[in-house]
Design an enzyme around this catalytic site. Structure first.
Site, PDB file in Angstrom:
ATOM      1  N   PHE B 113       6.385  25.118 -41.340  1.00 11.86           N
ATOM      2  CA  PHE B 113       7.033  25.439 -40.069  1.00 11.86           C
ATOM      3  C   PHE B 113       6.908  26.938 -39.844  1.00 11.86           C
ATOM      4  O   PHE B 113       6.611  27.695 -40.779  1.00 11.86           O
ATOM      5  CB  PHE B 113       8.512  25.021 -40.125  1.00 11.86           C
ATOM      6  N   GLU B 248       8.078  21.938 -32.893  1.00 11.86           N
ATOM      7  CA  GLU B 248       7.273  22.901 -33.630  1.00 11.86           C
ATOM      8  C   GLU B 248       6.435  22.181 -34.682  1.00 11.86           C
ATOM      9  O   GLU B 248       5.427  22.713 -35.167  1.00 11.86           O
ATOM     10  CB  GLU B 248       8.219  23.900 -34.311  1.00 11.86           C
TER      11      GLU B 248
END
Lengths: 293, 611
Positions: B113, B248
């Site tokens: 991430f 994301e």
């Protein structure tokens, strides 16, 4: 009560006069207010209705407390259209611009909170996930059938929640690994098996569409059985608990009531194969019962 | 009057986790929530939960990433608590059956991430929040915790001593949406606010319609300072027409951002030469808007997020939900074409000032989750750090409110000690716009100290407020006022900010306050009156919008998500401090407190932040 037969009472540009008369007839301060408000706002639908880009909505109205809403009726709203507009967008527009008493549940606007299942053009759908452009006009928006209407598009969800909670809708296992930081293993195949069943957002579209649930108030219904499936098929719960779960869903008002009409599967906004899950549980039950003979 | 040991307001991730924890400690706990729990906005979280679970990773590394992500405005004790507790709390979720995505060996999957030095984002498809929310609610059902759902909490029942640190909270006032009944809820031990964010202060937001900052506004008016409100996260990938979030996770799995010229601008235009698309969210949002502003946007509005090269199998396995969202809300098939995305309001880093145990400066009042500011996220939250915050600090608040000794907090709360007075050059008066009717004022419990009387007085005040709003015959409707605030915030208090725009926003907020003096509820019904509920919410939206804008106008630097045209550098010498706003007799009082960079074993030295 057949909601279909209610005479539409119009509050929009097409018969402003008759609407005004209705309002004048009622004399409470609230009616006065509504009348003034409509007077102010009537201009906007008038302008926009002349343009081609409006959508015509007929929305179910009912309020046990308000004099002219005690008899269910349909109100007409003409909402200016923009590309990508959903039924929920149109309802919000109508409420914020035309009539702030228009009442419906909604929250996330993206098909995950499950608040805004309505009966739209004769079918259970999520308002936020339904494009106006996919619908024939006038777009008829009604509360979910087979549930008690609280007000306008809001139905009483208590019974649905009770059914959901009747299947012990929580993970149980006797097989937790030792060590606080040790996770319980689950195969990818097993995760895949329960994946669709875990997508349920409790919108009650399936339950509302089910004829059996409509006739048998105690029938668990597709959503609750799917919830039971989610746990019964989860290998982490273990065999003992699976037997326990099978007993719950095999009860008198459990899986055997399902007549495989597929209406739940058709309306599920999350594409959960509800009927298949119910059928699979029936097969499981048969297998189990044979084993115990 | 209803009565319980612990009351939890709000039933999203933080609230549910708090209720479970308080219940496990033996408290009689009840939840009071304006939505049925499964409707809460935690369910819309997509990406995942950061936790250092694997060999090669460590809580220290997670803490370092988080501190860097915060642009050194996070407090070390809060961040270290988050990162230390997260692994165990994530495994607890697993033990509660949460359907995490799995590796071949059967262990839970993790993915990369933005802003993380290790792929530590634990996830369940691209609908992690949905599974988190439902798993937690299942545990609440299992334990038989009382849930008052569709009860809207209107105010807190707090005593009225001059110094907020001497006040105590004894309960809440709520109204039953279904029937219109206004009732008191007494809390013998404590009230935990878990009411989520204030995204509805903006009109292009990923947040639900219910995210109106109720808990923040109520705590603020009761005397708890709001901290760092100017730090608002704009998520770089939201659908242009609706603000619906595209996780994301898409970039985490390898999705690429392109401008209208087909350039992979994160690299080719030098915004983040190392991390590219996986730079921190503030960096990517600014990059996208810069591209658009310089004429390289598509339709002058957005950029493209392309995931086609990941292949259908991987997309369906890990990001299937994204395909549905893009199809349903933007009419785009993510397998066949790139998805249009632009920045949208997503998360409020700031909030109700609390310590590591969730406690505010008012005795008996707690906050956890997005509505709180511990502060973990500082000037910018990393993707995947909101969900661990819910479970870690929700749990701690629940335990502490139930009487568990968690050790003394290192963070202090309330205006005391090493504080600095602040100043802001506002073009208009701030705070409450002259109170014309007693009924619209907050029911300060005057000199009352008896808990029952404090709650009853608060109930009376709210009943009067409802009567006042319902009996008013004409005026302005909440939707108009709210829209005015949202427009101003989106225009002037967005990713790029300058003094002139911020002042314009304050003028608009002032005008909205004055309009609100004339607000009325047209729907006369007591049954499910959403007109009334939204009218009350709108007041909260106005108060919160003002705190965001004030903090932003005062902060003359560029840090994390807060960018100022006139001040293009982070200024540690003058601004390494938390913005605090206290509601002082109806007026916001600005002050600052230092950031705590001293961790348990090390001090985090502010470094240049680059990705």
């Amino acid at each position: 009560m057949s909601t279909q037969e209610q005479k539409p009472k119009n509050q929009t540009e097409t018969d402003t006069e008759s609407a005004d008369e209705d309002i004048i007839a009622a004399s409470s301060p609230q009616q006065r207010r509504l009348r003034e408000k409509r007077g102010r706002e009537i201009e906007s639908p008038k302008e926009t209705a002349e343009q081609e880009d409006t959508y015509h909505l007929k929305v179910f109205r009912y309020d046990p407390e308000v004099a002219d809403k005690q008899e269910p009726r349909f109100d007409d709203f003409h909402v200016p259209y923009r590309q990508g507009m959903t039924v929920l967008d149109a309802l919000i527009y109508a409420r914020d611009r035309f009539d702030s008493s228009l009442t419906f549940r909604h929250s996330c606007r993206q098909a995950i909170c499950g608040s805004d299942a309505f009966f739209i053009n004769g079918r259970q759908r999520l308002g936020c996930r339904t494009q106006l452009s996919d619908l024939e006009e006038p777009v008829r928006v009604e509360p979910l059938p087979h549930q008690e209407v609280v007000k306008d598009l809001v139905v009483d969800m208590e019974h649905f929640y009770d059914q959901m909670e009747a299947v012990e809708p929580y993970f149980q296992t006797n097989e937790l690994p030792e060590g606080e930081l040790e996770e319980q293993r689950q195969s990818r195949e097993n995760h895949e098996k329960i994946k669709m069943s875990t997508r349920c957002i409790w919108c009650a579209a399936c339950y509302s569409s089910c004829n059996i649930a409509a006739g048998d108030n105690e029938y668990l219904g597709p959503a609750a059985i799917n919830k039971a499936y989610r746990f019964a098929m989860d290998e982490r719960e273990g065999e003992d608990l699976k037997q326990h779960r099978m007993r719950i869903i095999e009860q008198e008002h459990g899986v055997w009531r399902c007549q495989t009409q597929f209406s739940c599967t058709m309306v599920c906004p999350k594409d959960i194969p509800l009927t298949e899950h119910i059928q699979e549980l029936k097969r499981e039950a048969v297998k189990n019962n044979l084993k115990f003979w | 009057m209803y009565e319980h040991d612990v009351l939890v307001v709000g039933a999203g991730g933080a609230g549910l986790r708090a209720a479970i924890a308080a219940h496990e400690e033996g408290a009689d706990v009840a939840m009071v929530t304006k939505l049925h729990p499964v409707r809460s906005h935690t369910g819309a979280a997509e990406g995942g939960i950061n936790a250092a679970l694997r060999e090669g990773d460590s809580w220290e590394s997670h803490a370092y990433d988080t501190m860097k992500g915060s642009d050194y405005l996070g407090d070390a004790p809060a961040i270290e608590t988050l990162c230390k507790d997260a692994p165990e709390d994530v495994i607890t979720l697993e033990h509660w059956g949460m359907p995490f995505s799995r590796e071949e060996d059967g262990r839970v999957s993790q993915r990369p991430f933005g802003g993380l030095s290790f792929p530590r984002t634990t996830y369940a498809g691209a609908e992690t929040g949905h599974h988190l929310l439902h798993t937690l609610y299942e545990q609440v059902v299992k334990r038989g915790v009382t849930v008052y759902d569709e009860w809207y909490v209107m105010n807190l029942a707090v005593t009225d001593e001059p110094d907020p640190r001497d006040r105590s909270c004894h309960g809440v006032v709520a109204y039953d949406v279904m029937t219109g009944e206004v009732a008191g809820f007494k809390a013998r031990n404590g009230v935990i606010l878990a009411t989520g964010g204030p995204g509805q202060a903006y009109d292009h937001t990923t947040n639900a319609v219910s995210c109106t900052g109720d808990g923040q506004a109520m705590a603020y008016r009761a005397g708890v300072p709001l901290e760092d409100m100017e730090f608002v996260q704009f998520h770089p990938t939201t659908l242009p027409s609706t603000g619906v979030l595209i996780s994301e996770g898409v970039r985490g799995e390898g999705g690429i951002l392109y401008n209208a010229e087909g350039e992979r601008f994160m690299f080719e235009r030098g915004y983040a030469n190392n991390a590219g698309e996986l730079a921190s969210r503030d960096v990517v949002s600014r990059a996208e808007l810069t591209e658009v502003n310089e004429g390289r946007g598509i339709e002058d509005e957005y950029v493209h997020l392309d995931m086609r090269h990941l292949g259908e199998e991987r997309i369906i396995d890990r990001l299937e939900n994204i395909l549905h969202l893009a199809e349903d809300f933007e009419g785009v098939d993510g397998l066949e074409e790139p998805m249009p995305v632009k920045p949208g309001q997503h998360y409020e880093m700031g909030g109700i000032e609390t310590d590591e145990n969730g406690e505010t400066c008012i005795s008996g009042l707690y906050a956890a989750g997005e509505c709180a500011c511990v502060s973990v996220h500082g000037a910018n939250r990393l993707g995947g750090n909101a969900l661990p915050e819910l479970i870690v600090f929700g749990k701690r608040a629940g335990q502490h409110a139930a009487g568990t000794d968690l050790g003394e907090a290192r963070l202090t709360t309330g205006k005391a000690g090493d504080v600095e007075e602040g100043e802001v050059d506002s073009p208009v008066a701030l705070g409450e716009a002259g109170i014309s009717d007693e009924a619209v004022a907050d029911g300060g419990a005057a000199t009352l100290t008896d808990p029952d009387e404090v709650v009853e007085a608060a109930v009376e005040a709210e009943r009067r407020r409802v009567e006042y709003l319902m009996n008013k015959d004409d005026g302005i409707q909440h939707a108009e006022i709210r829209a005015r605030v949202q427009k101003a915030m989106t225009k002037w208090v967005n990713v790029f900010r300058n003094e002139e725009g911020l002042k314009k926003a304050l003028r608009e907020i002032r005008a909205a306050r004055e309009d609100y003096q004339h607000v009325y509820v047209a729907d006369p019904s007591r049954t499910f009156n959403t007109d009334l509920q939204q009218t009350i919410e709108t007041r909260n939206v106005i108060d919160i919008a003002e705190t965001i804008t004030l903090g932003a106008l005062a902060r003359n630097e560029f840090r994390g998500a807060h960018w100022r045209q006139e001040h293009q550098e982070r200024d540690d010498e003058n601004w390494l401090k938390h913005t605090m706003l206290s509601w002082n007799n109806g007026e916001p009082e600005l002050w600052y407190k230092p950031v705590l960079l001293e961790g348990e074993e090390k001090t985090y030295e502010p470094k240049i932040r680059s990705y």
